[in-house]
Motif scaffolding. Sequence first.
Motif, PDB file in Angstrom:
ATOM      1  N   LYS A 247       0.738  -1.321   0.015  1.00 11.16           N
ATOM      2  CA  LYS A 247       0.050   0.091  -0.081  1.00 11.16           C
ATOM      3  C   LYS A 247       0.934   1.107  -0.006  1.00 11.16           C
ATOM      4  CE  LYS A 247      -3.803  -1.968   2.543  1.00 11.16           C
ATOM      5  NZ  LYS A 247      -4.612  -1.686   3.855  1.00 11.16           N
ATOM      6  N   PHE A 248       1.896   1.359   0.875  1.00  8.88           N
ATOM      7  CA  PHE A 248       2.669   2.347   0.983  1.00  8.88           C
ATOM      8  C   PHE A 248       3.660   2.699  -0.499  1.00  8.88           C
ATOM      9  CE2 PHE A 248       6.493   4.557   2.586  1.00  8.88           C
ATOM     10  CZ  PHE A 248       5.839   5.938   3.131  1.00  8.88           C
ATOM     11  N   LEU A 249       4.454   1.740  -1.011  1.00  6.50           N
ATOM     12  CA  LEU A 249       5.192   1.988  -2.209  1.00  6.50           C
ATOM     13  C   LEU A 249       4.611   1.665  -3.319  1.00  6.50           C
ATOM     14  CD1 LEU A 249       8.516   0.274  -0.903  1.00  6.50           C
ATOM     15  CD2 LEU A 249       7.977   2.709  -1.072  1.00  6.50           C
ATOM     16  N   GLN A 250       3.235   1.017  -3.410  1.00  8.44           N
ATOM     17  CA  GLN A 250       2.799   0.693  -4.854  1.00  8.44           C
ATOM     18  C   GLN A 250       3.684   0.493  -5.919  1.00  8.44           C
ATOM     19  OE1 GLN A 250      -0.956   0.805  -5.337  1.00  8.44           O
ATOM     20  NE2 GLN A 250      -0.615   0.205  -3.327  1.00  8.44           N
ATOM     21  N   PRO A 251       4.488  -0.575  -5.888  1.00  8.13           N
ATOM     22  CA  PRO A 251       5.475  -0.698  -7.048  1.00  8.13           C
ATOM     23  C   PRO A 251       4.871  -0.983  -8.194  1.00  8.13           C
ATOM     24  CG  PRO A 251       5.356  -2.687  -5.412  1.00  8.13           C
ATOM     25  CD  PRO A 251       4.607  -1.528  -4.763  1.00  8.13           C
ATOM     26  N   ASP A 252       5.400  -0.644  -9.168  1.00  8.23           N
ATOM     27  CA  ASP A 252       5.002  -0.774 -10.659  1.00  8.23           C
ATOM     28  C   ASP A 252       5.415  -2.329 -10.695  1.00  8.23           C
ATOM     29  OD1 ASP A 252       4.095   1.823 -11.750  1.00  8.23           O
ATOM     30  OD2 ASP A 252       5.993   2.188 -10.644  1.00  8.23           O
TER      31      ASP A 252
END
Length: 170
Positions: A110-115
Amino acid sequence: MNLYKRMQVENAYQNSKKLRQNLPVNAQITLVGGCFDLLHVGHIHLLKYAASLGNLVIVAVLSDSYIRSYKGGVRPIISEEDRLSLLASIRFVDFAYISDISTTHPKTLKFLQPDLMVFEQSPTNDLRMNVRLKNIFNFSPKTKILFLPRYKKENISTGSIISRIQDIES
């Protein structure tokens, strides 16, 4: 400022919040995580592949306490601060931080939302990987997942390195 301090300021962070504050706006992120204890060619294989994908490569270096919780009291061999410095100094790594939770923990996702997230293919972790994939689909559904075949030139892992050293010493 000495090199160690400069490296710490540039791309190595004690946690994900400090990292997030220093990421470029709208950065495309490839997230990789792990122990990275006794850094070896298999680790470099993974990081080089992640860097070839064109995004910023962020490495979550798992904390000493997190590693001890599932590998036992003798691991890690190298401290989290030293592992962080090692990873941050590798040319394939744009940013590194220490994490007390898995890269597929809902809070991280949720915090980093990596691609993109890259995992090493491993036939022994099917159940664990299913949990990871479920978390990614639920908490970061836009994240693409790639699997990298395990480094094949030699059977290498931190555990095998430790065993070889123990064999030599006995």
